[in-house]
Design an enzyme around this catalytic site. Structure first.
Site: not given
Length: 267
Positions: A11-12, A146
């Site tokens: 996806s994406g 992150y």
């Protein structure tokens, strides 16, 4: 024939990068964690009129990564796109949480890059593109793990770039800002605890950012350009928003500008 591997293509940005590269005539190996969940990728390829070689790869599996490179042969373009998010400040994060971010966003990238480098170096050409984030240039509240992993991978690639350039290998990073995709669906969220009010303020701001996010298809155009341009450069942003945001840090020699801006997010 030019052969590319693109990771995280279910996806994406990864999906649209795989399609976009194939449309330029590149032979694309599109990897996903589970080929049974690649229906969107298959449909997009069919609609675009291109063929993709879709293969399973859990990027954190070292043996699987090595086996893939052995099977596919010389790789001309590697796009490290697979990634994983996390929400939580350091006190909330376990060692396992930190390791999970490093495994996906840093170590798997280093591993795949290391695997394709010998062939690129020996043939005298190659392109390595890593999709990082504006979070690789600007540390953000509640994105400690992150951003830490993204900072690390940017440092790795910036250090590698001048070393492999004499062998004809170009290294690039691509920094998107908020992108409308399913990436946020896999974000790990730590219990808020005493930081609940601050974390909620951050989440509210993030939701607003993603409501006006750049499309994944548009962001992928920058990745494709970075992978195929005849005038390579190291750092790319995918939108004007990303340019402005990354610029906060890249010209902030004492760190006060970044801290000033991000502190407002949680007030």
């Amino acid at each position: 024939m030019t052969l590319a591997i693109v990771t995280g293509t279910s996806s994406g940005i990864g999906l649209h990068t795989a399609i976009g590269l194939a449309q330029t005539g590149v032979t694309v190996i599109a990897t996903v964690r589970d080929t049974a969940r690649a229906d969107a990728l298959r449909s997009a390829a069919s609609e675009a009129g291109v063929e993709l070689d879709i293969r399973a790869l859990e990027v954190t599996d070292a043996a699987a990564a090595e086996a893939l490179i052995e099977v596919v042969g010389p790789v001309d373009i590697l796009v490290n796109n697979a990634g994983r998010g996390a929400v939580g400040t350091l006190e909330q994060m376990s060692d396992a949480d930190l390791q999970a971010q490093l495994d996906t966003n840093y170590l798997s990238v280093a591993r795949l890059t290391r695997l394709v480098l010998p062939g690129m170096r020996e043939r005298g050409h190659g392109r390595i593109v890593t999709v990082t984030s504006v979070g690789g240039a600007v540390g953000q509240p509640f994105a400690d793990a992150y951003c830490g992993a993204k900072f690390a991978v940017e440092g790795l690639m910036q250090s590698l770039a001048p070393v492999v350039a004499p062998f004809g290998v170009d290294v690039a990073i691509v920094e998107p800002a908020a992108v409308a995709s399913s990436f946020t669906d896999s974000v790990h969220r730590a219990p808020a605890g005493p930081y609940a009010e601050l974390q909620q303020a951050y989440l509210d701001r993030t939701a607003a950012s993603f409501a006006a996010a750049q499309s994944a298809e548009d962001a992928a155009k920058t990745v494709v350009e970075a992978a195929t341009t005849s005038q390579p450069k190291f750092r790319w942003q995918t939108s004007e928003t990303a340019v402005r945001f990354a610029g906060l840090s890249l010209g902030d020699l004492d760190g006060s500008r970044v801290i000033g801006v991000t502190s407002e997010w949680i007030r």
